[in-house]
Design an enzyme around this catalytic site. Structure first.
Site, PDB file in Angstrom:
ATOM      1  N   MET A   1       0.821  -1.205   0.000  1.00  0.00           N
ATOM      2  CA  MET A   1       0.000   0.000   0.000  1.00  0.00           C
ATOM      3  C   MET A   1       0.853   1.252   0.000  1.00  0.00           C
ATOM      4  O   MET A   1       0.586   2.206   0.684  1.00  0.00           O
ATOM      5  CB  MET A   1      -0.882   0.025   1.240  1.00  0.00           C
ATOM      6  CG  MET A   1      -2.062  -0.904   1.164  1.00  0.00           C
ATOM      7  SD  MET A   1      -3.167  -0.534   2.502  1.00  0.00           S
ATOM      8  CE  MET A   1      -4.489  -1.655   2.164  1.00  0.00           C
ATOM      9  N   GLY A 229       6.383  -4.337   6.252  1.00  0.00           N
ATOM     10  CA  GLY A 229       5.578  -3.129   6.388  1.00  0.00           C
ATOM     11  C   GLY A 229       4.143  -3.207   5.917  1.00  0.00           C
ATOM     12  O   GLY A 229       3.368  -2.291   6.144  1.00  0.00           O
ATOM     13  N   ASP A 230       3.767  -4.307   5.246  1.00  0.00           N
ATOM     14  CA  ASP A 230       2.388  -4.375   4.729  1.00  0.00           C
ATOM     15  C   ASP A 230       1.907  -5.821   4.637  1.00  0.00           C
ATOM     16  O   ASP A 230       1.353  -6.233   3.618  1.00  0.00           O
ATOM     17  CB  ASP A 230       2.304  -3.694   3.369  1.00  0.00           C
ATOM     18  CG  ASP A 230       0.873  -3.359   2.961  1.00  0.00           C
ATOM     19  OD1 ASP A 230      -0.022  -3.381   3.846  1.00  0.00           O
ATOM     20  OD2 ASP A 230       0.632  -3.087   1.773  1.00  0.00           O
ATOM     21  N   LEU A 231       2.118  -6.585   5.700  1.00  0.00           N
ATOM     22  CA  LEU A 231       1.643  -7.975   5.713  1.00  0.00           C
ATOM     23  C   LEU A 231       0.148  -7.974   6.028  1.00  0.00           C
ATOM     24  O   LEU A 231      -0.299  -8.364   7.107  1.00  0.00           O
ATOM     25  CB  LEU A 231       2.433  -8.801   6.735  1.00  0.00           C
ATOM     26  CG  LEU A 231       3.894  -9.072   6.348  1.00  0.00           C
ATOM     27  CD1 LEU A 231       4.648  -9.733   7.508  1.00  0.00           C
ATOM     28  CD2 LEU A 231       3.987  -9.942   5.098  1.00  0.00           C
TER      29      LEU A 231
END
Length: 377
Positions: A1, A229-231
């Site tokens: 994202m 950072g975006d799991l």
């Protein structure tokens, strides 16, 4: 994202290539003939599921890839994209289910391409990555087993990157004012207008103020690492490995989207995972304990890190909800995808504040304690 370069999501241009252009691009840049192509949802880049054939349109021997066309802003930072791609290759070599790049005809991992013609033409960085099979976690009914596995995976992934990944491009992961880094929750001040004057805005303002007072001063006491950072529940793929229909056993079959990688802290990653695993859960407040138990089977948190979890999860909800509202105002045609988290996210954030930090932490920590991890497994 990812949302553009550092704290300026408003400056990016999302690519908008048509399928004909993409088909020609895959042939010209990668030397592959497209058999079929399907658009994939994305936040601010453009992604396509591409099936190619080396035999001029014949289905036999076809391979599947994801074509990633980066937004104009991120495309200006090739070192960062190289760091992300090298990290994916490193993790794949370490046994993690990560995609790897298909090289261009010139033997490169990526290529800078024009999006259109004429004055002011934008340039977009293009990569072709191996397609990973599996079902997004968002599409399954999560159980405690997969929540634990995802927590364990998050810790293992950050640990491997932080201890063994030494590529020269890694320095580009020091991203300062990057809006999606959890340390930068206070930067939401400049986008909060997108919420209007609502009860939601009041809660986010409360989160930002508490974050400034209770988290920022403690950052130096947290253990630093490289964060994926975006799991989130769309970036983790699973397949059913065994178990009954009533209680399937899942394994992670794919880790997607490394565009939010940056230097951060181990506790950031577990907070991010807890946030996104809460999204679709029918019992969201119970989720954190199972994720935390999995994470701590690899890397137990310190007392200070544990004490920050509630505000870090609240901070990630706030980031996701505020930036989505801001971006949806600019890209109304992509509003449905941008607002995925908002469907239940506001409800969960409000519930957390209604129940209160002490009660939420009690649930999380007691659940994690029941797994009996006193040291890494």
């Amino acid at each position: 994202m990812s949302s553009g370069n550092d704290c300026q999501p408003q400056t990016l241009t999302k690519p908008a290539l048509g399928e004909k252009e993409v088909t020609e691009l895959v042939d010209r840049v990668f030397g592959l003939k497209v058999f079929w192509i399907r658009p994939l949802p994305s936040y601010d880049d453009q992604n396509f599921h591409v099936r190619v054939s080396r035999h001029k349109g014949a289905a036999e021997g076809a391979d599947e890839y994801v074509l990633k066309i980066m937004n104009s802003e991120d495309s200006q930072n090739p070192d960062l994209i190289e760091a992300q791609t090298q990290a994916m290759m490193f993790l794949s070599a370490e046994g993690f289910p990560s995609a790897t790049p298909y090289l261009t005809k010139d033997g490169n991992m990526m290529s800078l391409e024009s999006g259109d013609t004429g004055p002011g033409s934008k340039k977009y960085m293009v990569r072709l990555l191996t397609y990973l099979p599996g079902t997004p976690v968002a599409k399954i009914a999560t159980n405690t087993q997969i929540l634990y596995e995802i927590g364990k995976l998050a810790a293992s992934l950050d640990k491997a990157l932080s201890e063994k990944f030494h590529h020269p491009s890694v320095k580009s992961l020091h991203r300062g004012q990057f809006i999606w880094n959890l340390a930068n929750v206070p930067l939401l001040d400049q986008y909060i207008y997108a919420l209007g004057q609502t009860k939601y805005r009041e809660v986010v303002e409360q989160v930002i103020e508490q974050f400034k007072g209770k988290i920022i001063p403690k950052l130096s006491s947290f253990r630093a690492c490289i964060n994926h950072g975006d799991l989130n529940d769309h970036n983790i793929l699973v397949d059913s490995s065994s178990g009954s229909l009533e209680n399937p056993q899942y394994r992670v079959s794919g880790i997607l989207d490394f565009s939010d990688m940056s230097y951060g802290y181990y506790v950031f990653e577990v907070a991010i995972v807890i946030t996104y695993m809460m999204i679709e859960s029918p019992d969201p407040l119970s989720v954190g304990g199972h994720v935390l138990a999995g994470f701590e089977s690899v890397l137990p948190l310190t007392e200070e890190e544990r004490g920050a979890l509630f505000l870090l999860v609240s901070g990630r909800f706030s980031q996701s909800l505020v930036i989505a509202a801001h971006t949806a105002l600019r890209y109304p045609e992509n509003k449905e995808y941008l607002m995925i988290t908002a469907k239940t996210g506001w409800k969960h954030l409000m519930k957390m504040f209604e129940v209160g930090q002490e009660a939420v932490e009690k649930t999380w920590f007691e659940t994690a304690r029941a797994y009996g991890h006193d040291a890494p497994a």
